[in-house]
Design an enzyme around this catalytic site. Structure first.
Site, PDB file in Angstrom:
ATOM      1  N   GLN A   1     -44.294 -48.403  58.740  1.00 41.95           N
ATOM      2  CA  GLN A   1     -43.573 -47.496  58.186  1.00 41.95           C
ATOM      3  C   GLN A   1     -43.060 -48.515  57.146  1.00 41.95           C
ATOM      4  OE1 GLN A   1     -39.420 -45.513  58.074  1.00 41.95           O
ATOM      5  NE2 GLN A   1     -39.680 -45.488  59.707  1.00 41.95           N
TER       6      GLN A   1
ATOM      7  N   ASN B   1     -61.548 -56.837  53.192  1.00 44.90           N
ATOM      8  CA  ASN B   1     -61.001 -56.788  55.249  1.00 44.90           C
ATOM      9  C   ASN B   1     -62.809 -56.836  55.464  1.00 44.90           C
ATOM     10  OD1 ASN B   1     -59.188 -54.688  56.258  1.00 44.90           O
ATOM     11  ND2 ASN B   1     -61.187 -53.340  57.040  1.00 44.90           N
TER      12      ASN B   1
ATOM     13  N   ALA C   1     -57.006 -54.637  55.150  1.00 46.98           N
ATOM     14  CA  ALA C   1     -57.377 -53.218  54.583  1.00 46.98           C
ATOM     15  C   ALA C   1     -56.488 -52.146  55.657  1.00 46.98           C
ATOM     16  CB  ALA C   1     -58.326 -52.216  54.189  1.00 46.98           C
TER      17      ALA C   1
ATOM     18  N   ALA D   1     -50.359 -51.600  55.335  1.00 47.34           N
ATOM     19  CA  ALA D   1     -49.586 -52.855  54.651  1.00 47.34           C
ATOM     20  C   ALA D   1     -50.708 -53.187  53.094  1.00 47.34           C
ATOM     21  CB  ALA D   1     -48.670 -54.187  54.467  1.00 47.34           C
TER      22      ALA D   1
ATOM     23  N   GLU E   1     -45.792 -45.335  75.557  1.00 52.87           N
ATOM     24  CA  GLU E   1     -46.919 -44.751  74.827  1.00 52.87           C
ATOM     25  C   GLU E   1     -47.996 -44.982  74.895  1.00 52.87           C
ATOM     26  OE1 GLU E   1     -46.598 -45.273  69.889  1.00 52.87           O
ATOM     27  OE2 GLU E   1     -45.542 -43.841  70.105  1.00 52.87           O
TER      28      GLU E   1
HETATM   29  P1  FAD Z   1     -52.843 -53.663  60.573  1.00 53.98           P
HETATM   30  O1  FAD Z   1     -51.986 -52.160  60.490  1.00 53.98           O
HETATM   31  O2  FAD Z   1     -53.418 -54.835  62.040  1.00 53.98           O
HETATM   32  O3  FAD Z   1     -53.686 -54.189  59.410  1.00 53.98           O
HETATM   33  C1  FAD Z   1     -54.409 -55.859  59.398  1.00 53.98           C
HETATM   34  C2  FAD Z   1     -56.212 -55.641  58.841  1.00 53.98           C
HETATM   35  O4  FAD Z   1     -56.967 -56.449  58.170  1.00 53.98           O
HETATM   36  C3  FAD Z   1     -57.030 -53.814  59.853  1.00 53.98           C
HETATM   37  O5  FAD Z   1     -57.740 -53.695  58.731  1.00 53.98           O
HETATM   38  C4  FAD Z   1     -57.491 -56.098  60.358  1.00 53.98           C
HETATM   39  O6  FAD Z   1     -59.199 -55.287  60.483  1.00 53.98           O
HETATM   40  C5  FAD Z   1     -57.534 -56.185  59.065  1.00 53.98           C
HETATM   41  N1  FAD Z   1     -57.458 -57.668  59.260  1.00 53.98           N
HETATM   42  C6  FAD Z   1     -57.225 -58.728  60.114  1.00 53.98           C
HETATM   43  N2  FAD Z   1     -57.565 -59.852  60.256  1.00 53.98           N
HETATM   44  C7  FAD Z   1     -58.903 -60.246  59.709  1.00 53.98           C
HETATM   45  C8  FAD Z   1     -59.294 -61.122  58.935  1.00 53.98           C
HETATM   46  N3  FAD Z   1     -59.446 -62.627  59.986  1.00 53.98           N
HETATM   47  N4  FAD Z   1     -60.062 -60.834  57.442  1.00 53.98           N
HETATM   48  C9  FAD Z   1     -60.632 -59.772  57.563  1.00 53.98           C
HETATM   49  N5  FAD Z   1     -59.680 -58.535  58.000  1.00 53.98           N
HETATM   50  C10 FAD Z   1     -58.900 -59.173  58.487  1.00 53.98           C
HETATM   51  N6  FAD Z   1     -45.200 -48.350  63.536  1.00 53.98           N
HETATM   52  C11 FAD Z   1     -44.795 -47.344  63.193  1.00 53.98           C
HETATM   53  O7  FAD Z   1     -44.454 -47.220  62.081  1.00 53.98           O
HETATM   54  N7  FAD Z   1     -45.223 -45.836  63.699  1.00 53.98           N
HETATM   55  C12 FAD Z   1     -45.650 -46.233  64.594  1.00 53.98           C
HETATM   56  O8  FAD Z   1     -45.650 -44.426  65.749  1.00 53.98           O
HETATM   57  C13 FAD Z   1     -46.703 -47.127  65.262  1.00 53.98           C
HETATM   58  N8  FAD Z   1     -46.980 -47.002  66.700  1.00 53.98           N
HETATM   59  C14 FAD Z   1     -48.362 -47.786  67.202  1.00 53.98           C
HETATM   60  C15 FAD Z   1     -49.060 -48.285  68.270  1.00 53.98           C
HETATM   61  C16 FAD Z   1     -49.589 -48.728  68.854  1.00 53.98           C
HETATM   62  C17 FAD Z   1     -50.681 -48.527  69.837  1.00 53.98           C
HETATM   63  C18 FAD Z   1     -49.427 -50.415  68.200  1.00 53.98           C
HETATM   64  C19 FAD Z   1     -50.304 -51.383  68.448  1.00 53.98           C
HETATM   65  C20 FAD Z   1     -48.815 -50.493  66.771  1.00 53.98           C
HETATM   66  C21 FAD Z   1     -47.507 -49.592  66.418  1.00 53.98           C
HETATM   67  N9  FAD Z   1     -46.912 -49.666  65.319  1.00 53.98           N
HETATM   68  C22 FAD Z   1     -46.771 -48.381  64.971  1.00 53.98           C
HETATM   69  C23 FAD Z   1     -47.001 -50.786  64.384  1.00 53.98           C
HETATM   70  C24 FAD Z   1     -47.626 -50.154  63.364  1.00 53.98           C
HETATM   71  O9  FAD Z   1     -48.848 -50.438  63.769  1.00 53.98           O
HETATM   72  C25 FAD Z   1     -48.471 -52.399  62.628  1.00 53.98           C
HETATM   73  O10 FAD Z   1     -46.833 -52.449  62.738  1.00 53.98           O
HETATM   74  C26 FAD Z   1     -49.435 -51.518  61.415  1.00 53.98           C
HETATM   75  O11 FAD Z   1     -50.340 -51.643  61.850  1.00 53.98           O
HETATM   76  C27 FAD Z   1     -49.084 -52.917  60.630  1.00 53.98           C
HETATM   77  O12 FAD Z   1     -49.462 -52.866  59.565  1.00 53.98           O
HETATM   78  P2  FAD Z   1     -50.164 -54.263  59.392  1.00 53.98           P
HETATM   79  O13 FAD Z   1     -51.177 -53.297  57.533  1.00 53.98           O
HETATM   80  O14 FAD Z   1     -49.517 -54.941  58.300  1.00 53.98           O
HETATM   81  O15 FAD Z   1     -51.648 -55.263  59.617  1.00 53.98           O
HETATM   82  P1  NAD Z   2     -42.439 -55.175  71.747  1.00 53.94           P
HETATM   83  O1  NAD Z   2     -42.603 -56.691  71.849  1.00 53.94           O
HETATM   84  O2  NAD Z   2     -42.076 -54.069  70.842  1.00 53.94           O
HETATM   85  O3  NAD Z   2     -42.514 -54.881  73.164  1.00 53.94           O
HETATM   86  C1  NAD Z   2     -42.848 -55.961  74.412  1.00 53.94           C
HETATM   87  C2  NAD Z   2     -42.516 -55.101  75.890  1.00 53.94           C
HETATM   88  O4  NAD Z   2     -42.939 -56.402  77.059  1.00 53.94           O
HETATM   89  C3  NAD Z   2     -40.914 -55.625  75.973  1.00 53.94           C
HETATM   90  O5  NAD Z   2     -39.738 -54.633  76.301  1.00 53.94           O
HETATM   91  C4  NAD Z   2     -40.952 -56.700  76.426  1.00 53.94           C
HETATM   92  O6  NAD Z   2     -39.667 -57.258  77.006  1.00 53.94           O
HETATM   93  C5  NAD Z   2     -42.049 -56.938  77.705  1.00 53.94           C
HETATM   94  N1  NAD Z   2     -42.641 -57.856  77.854  1.00 53.94           N
HETATM   95  C6  NAD Z   2     -42.359 -58.807  77.027  1.00 53.94           C
HETATM   96  N2  NAD Z   2     -42.966 -60.245  78.099  1.00 53.94           N
HETATM   97  C7  NAD Z   2     -43.110 -59.643  79.500  1.00 53.94           C
HETATM   98  C8  NAD Z   2     -43.214 -60.213  81.032  1.00 53.94           C
HETATM   99  N3  NAD Z   2     -43.887 -61.669  80.449  1.00 53.94           N
HETATM  100  N4  NAD Z   2     -43.496 -59.083  81.467  1.00 53.94           N
HETATM  101  C9  NAD Z   2     -43.070 -58.108  81.517  1.00 53.94           C
HETATM  102  N5  NAD Z   2     -42.415 -57.523  80.393  1.00 53.94           N
HETATM  103  C10 NAD Z   2     -42.775 -58.223  79.108  1.00 53.94           C
HETATM  104  O7  NAD Z   2     -44.715 -55.094  71.694  1.00 53.94           O
HETATM  105  P2  NAD Z   2     -44.965 -53.617  71.181  1.00 53.94           P
HETATM  106  O8  NAD Z   2     -44.275 -52.131  71.690  1.00 53.94           O
HETATM  107  O9  NAD Z   2     -46.803 -54.159  71.452  1.00 53.94           O
HETATM  108  O10 NAD Z   2     -44.838 -53.383  69.659  1.00 53.94           O
HETATM  109  C11 NAD Z   2     -45.459 -53.918  68.731  1.00 53.94           C
HETATM  110  C12 NAD Z   2     -44.343 -53.642  67.467  1.00 53.94           C
HETATM  111  O11 NAD Z   2     -45.390 -52.604  67.304  1.00 53.94           O
HETATM  112  C13 NAD Z   2     -42.470 -53.336  67.526  1.00 53.94           C
HETATM  113  O12 NAD Z   2     -41.735 -53.851  66.657  1.00 53.94           O
HETATM  114  C14 NAD Z   2     -42.839 -51.856  67.160  1.00 53.94           C
HETATM  115  O13 NAD Z   2     -41.255 -51.178  66.936  1.00 53.94           O
HETATM  116  C15 NAD Z   2     -44.108 -51.243  67.147  1.00 53.94           C
HETATM  117  N6  NAD Z   2     -44.437 -49.390  67.275  1.00 53.94           N
HETATM  118  C16 NAD Z   2     -43.976 -49.023  67.528  1.00 53.94           C
HETATM  119  C17 NAD Z   2     -44.039 -47.764  67.388  1.00 53.94           C
HETATM  120  C18 NAD Z   2     -43.652 -46.323  66.939  1.00 53.94           C
HETATM  121  O14 NAD Z   2     -42.282 -46.455  66.241  1.00 53.94           O
HETATM  122  N7  NAD Z   2     -43.804 -45.415  67.928  1.00 53.94           N
HETATM  123  C19 NAD Z   2     -45.599 -47.821  68.804  1.00 53.94           C
HETATM  124  C20 NAD Z   2     -45.699 -48.976  69.415  1.00 53.94           C
HETATM  125  C21 NAD Z   2     -45.470 -50.348  68.407  1.00 53.94           C
END
Ligand code: FAD
Ligand code: NAD
Length: 402
Positions: A316, A37, A11, A14, A170
């Site tokens: 997104q 979930n 949940a 996606a 971030e």
């Molecule tokens: P998730 O959001 O990971 O959801 C998965 C769900 O499945 C959760 O509810 C989890 O509890 C459940 N689940 C997992 N395993 C199990 C299991 N085995 N059994 C039952 N339930 C389970 N993307 C953006 O577009 N903009 C951003 O600003 C952005 N900021 C981010 C900031 C951070 C700190 C991080 C870590 C990521 C960010 N991302 C951002 C990336 C984005 O969060 C992910 O791409 C997104 O969460 C993926 O959505 P999802 O639905 O595939 O999975």
């Molecule tokens: P990422 O893979 O985007 O970044 C990981 C970073 O760690 C890279 O810059 C890489 O060079 C570095 N790295 C890897 N191995 C290393 C090592 N051994 N030593 C030092 N540095 C190392 O992973 P993320 O930042 O967790 O993002 C994951 C996904 O979530 C991405 O697709 C990102 O677009 C998305 N995301 C989006 C947002 C947003 O849109 N604001 C915010 C957070 C995450």
């Protein structure tokens, strides 16, 4: 004839979007819908860096699934998925099993350590509400220990962040807000507490243009963040990260690994073919060779036909895929052709703390500073509305009219 049973796993952005759209598109007579979930809540994974730093409370970043999905229409099962057995259309959970006619696999991401020595055991990860909450508590615990004299090691006041991608940057942006607060609370001089970001590549945030990256780096440095760029982490010990070619140990009370993500380990356990942590799906989001299994969000790579490369995994993208899957399942139920998924990229914004950020929106409009931070909050609120509906927005929205 039995009603077709659609089972959605996860949940997150996606899975929750797919479930809500399916419930809107299909009457109870047309199909049974089940959502599985791990927890009874959905969390905003895109806000986890704020939870980890403690700039927002973990409860703001989650809402009850039953508040946004009608349990009378969708059967809600709160359990952990262990494995999918496609050969007999069955999902194995920790406490039961569920059969399906159509499966939407949306179990999201976990942190990828790439097998780096000591990382699993010694570093913290930002991968769900609990793991993020523990980071906030650990940082504060270290400050409290130092303040009470229980610790005299100044490196206990250092937060080390490995990886300068979106999550790492971030997160240090939020720490730049939180650490001065903790210093005040525990009567610790600000210059004793350090925030260090370590990135292996020649630049942080390589997705953005050079001028935006330079702005982000300077803004964070001005607020006390230190960078070690072009320095790969080769190991994590109890004391900190081992970094660079001369194997320097950077000591810290809290080491957080933000070096990358991969799809749920349940993919591999279920025997799906996994490439760089995810499954390559067909253009209609189905598992190759399968008629009735869809894999979406951070569990799959979806190809951008224009560039020939997969779209970067984001919330997104996951949300749009959830909506697309619901439409395709309805088509499949009525014997209509499935349509290919096309991503509508609305842009990218990275926050650098509460009132700063950088972004690229609307095909090339650059943002920095307060406008970018404001845009990030607009995006966060829009996501609440699109994924959870008006109730989620009213309860958890960042802009509150009253
Ligand atoms: P998730 O959001 O990971 O959801 C998965 C769900 O499945 C959760 O509810 C989890 O509890 C459940 N689940 C997992 N395993 C199990 C299991 N085995 N059994 C039952 N339930 C389970 N993307 C953006 O577009 N903009 C951003 O600003 C952005 N900021 C981010 C900031 C951070 C700190 C991080 C870590 C990521 C960010 N991302 C951002 C990336 C984005 O969060 C992910 O791409 C997104 O969460 C993926 O959505 P999802 O639905 O595939 O999975
Ligand atoms: P990422 O893979 O985007 O970044 C990981 C970073 O760690 C890279 O810059 C890489 O060079 C570095 N790295 C890897 N191995 C290393 C090592 N051994 N030593 C030092 N540095 C190392 O992973 P993320 O930042 O967790 O993002 C994951 C996904 O979530 C991405 O697709 C990102 O677009 C998305 N995301 C989006 C947002 C947003 O849109 N604001 C915010 C957070 C995450």
């Amino acid at each position: 004839m039995n009603k077709p049973k659609i089972v959605v796993l996860g949940a997150g952005y996606a899975g929750l979007t797919a479930t809500r759209k399916l419930a809107q598109k299909l009457s109870p007579e047309e199909a049974e819908i089940v959502l599985i979930n791990k927890h009874n809540y959905h969390y905003e994974a895109t806000w986890l860096h704020e939870v980890a730093a403690g700039t927002i409370n973990h409860n703001q970043a989650r809402y009850m699934i039953s508040d946004v999905v009608n349990p009378k229409r969708v059967r809600l099962i709160y359990d952990t998925v262990v494995e999918v057995k496609t050969e007999d259309q069955r999902v194995v959970l920790e406490n039961s099993e569920v059969e399906y006619d159509y499966l939407v696999f949306a179990l999201g991401f976990v942190t990828n350590t790439f097998g780096i020595k000591g990382m699993e055991d010694n570093a913290f990860f930002i991968q769900d509400i609990d793991s993020a909450r523990i980071i906030r508590e650990h940082i504060e615990y270290k400050f409290a220990q130092y303040s009470s004299g229980e610790s005299t090691d100044e490196s206990d006041l250092t937060v080390l962040v490995g990886g300068g991608g979106f999550t790492g940057i971030e997160f240090v942006g939020e720490l730049a807000e939180k650490i001065p607060e903790l210093c005040k609370k525990y009567d610790i001089p600000r210059n004793k507490a350090r925030i260090i970001n370590v990135e292996a590549a020649p630049s942080i945030l390589p997705v953005f243009e050079e001028d935006l990256v330079a702005y982000a780096k300077k803004s964070l440095e001005d607020r006390g963040v230190e960078f070690r760029i072009g320095a790969a982490i080769s190991e994590c010990t109890e004391e900190g990260f081992i970094v660079g070619e001369d194997n320097e140990l950077i000591k810290a009370g809290t080491s957080v690994w933000t070096g990358g993500v991969m799809g749920s380990p349940v993919l591999g356990k279920s025997g799906f073919e996994v490439f760089r942590g995810k499954v390559n799906v067909d253009a209609d989001l189905r598992l190759p060779g399968s008629e009735n299994v869809f894999i979406i969000g951070d569990c799959s790579w979806t190809m951008d036909k224009e560039t020939g490369k997969p779209y970067p995994p984001t919330g997104q993208l996951a949300t749009q895929e959830g909506a697309h899957v619901a439409a395709n399942i309805k088509n499949a139920l009525y014997g209509l052709p499935l349509t290919d998924f096309v991503f509508d990229n609305k842009g990218t914004v990275a926050s650098l703390g509460i009132s700063d950020g950088i972004g690229n929106i609307l095909n090339g409009v650059k943002l920095q500073g307060k406008p970018a931070a404001a845009m990030k909050k607009v995006v966060d609120d829009r996501t609440l509305l699109v994924v959870g509906g008006p109730k989620a927005l009213l309860k958890k929205g960042k802009y509150r009219p009253f």
